[in-house]
Design a protein around this motif. Structure first.
Motif, mmCIF file in Angstrom:
data_model
loop_
_atom_site.group_PDB
_atom_site.id
_atom_site.type_symbol
_atom_site.label_atom_id
_atom_site.label_comp_id
_atom_site.label_asym_id
_atom_site.label_seq_id
_atom_site.Cartn_x
_atom_site.Cartn_y
_atom_site.Cartn_z
ATOM 1 N N ILE A 32 0.853 -1.179 0.000
ATOM 2 C CA ILE A 32 0.000 0.000 0.000
ATOM 3 C C ILE A 32 0.890 1.230 0.000
ATOM 4 N N ARG A 52 -6.837 5.749 6.357
ATOM 5 C CA ARG A 52 -6.846 5.062 5.059
ATOM 6 C C ARG A 52 -5.700 4.058 4.965
ATOM 7 N N ASN A 56 -6.468 0.072 4.539
ATOM 8 C CA ASN A 56 -5.974 -0.645 3.363
ATOM 9 C C ASN A 56 -5.037 -1.774 3.754
ATOM 10 N N LYS A 59 -7.238 -4.625 4.771
ATOM 11 C CA LYS A 59 -7.900 -5.245 3.618
ATOM 12 C C LYS A 59 -6.967 -6.188 2.869
#
Length: 114
Positions: A32, A52, A56, A59
């Motif tokens: 990321i 964020r 991420n 995820k």
């Protein structure tokens, strides 16, 4: 001027950082990447970028070795070390060095802040 960056637990001159060719980011873009702008030593919308970044990572099942407050401290130290007024800061988390295969296993990750 050689800027200071952070790579895997160490602050060092950016020009001295070497990322192994076997890092999964090289072959697969497996990681990321977050970028932010700032001024007067502060990242614009810093809490948004942190949220964020961690969402991420979750995820993609990337383990972040630092709590949000610690990552914020790392970013701030890079900013302060470089006496940046208006700046663009970039941080990335990759799945680290692994065999060159499209699948992955393991939890080790690499963190780079420049």
């Amino acid at each position: 001027m050689n800027t200071i960056a952070f790579y895997n637990g160490m602050f060092m001159p950016k020009d001295e950082i070497t990322i192994p060719l076997s890092d999964r980011a090289i072959y697969f873009g497996d990681g990321i990447y977050e970028a932010a702008i700032g001024r007067n030593g502060k990242v614009y919308l810093d809490s948004y970028h942190m949220q964020r970044f961690f969402e991420n990572a979750q995820k993609l099942e990337l383990e972040v070795a630092y709590a949000s407050y610690k990552l914020h401290e790392i970013l701030q130290r890079v900013i302060d070390s470089n006496a940046l007024d208006t700046f663009f800061i970039y941080f990335q988390l990759t799945r680290s060095e692994k065999e060159r295969r499209p699948t992955y296993s393991g939890k080790k990750t690499n963190l780079l802040v420049t």
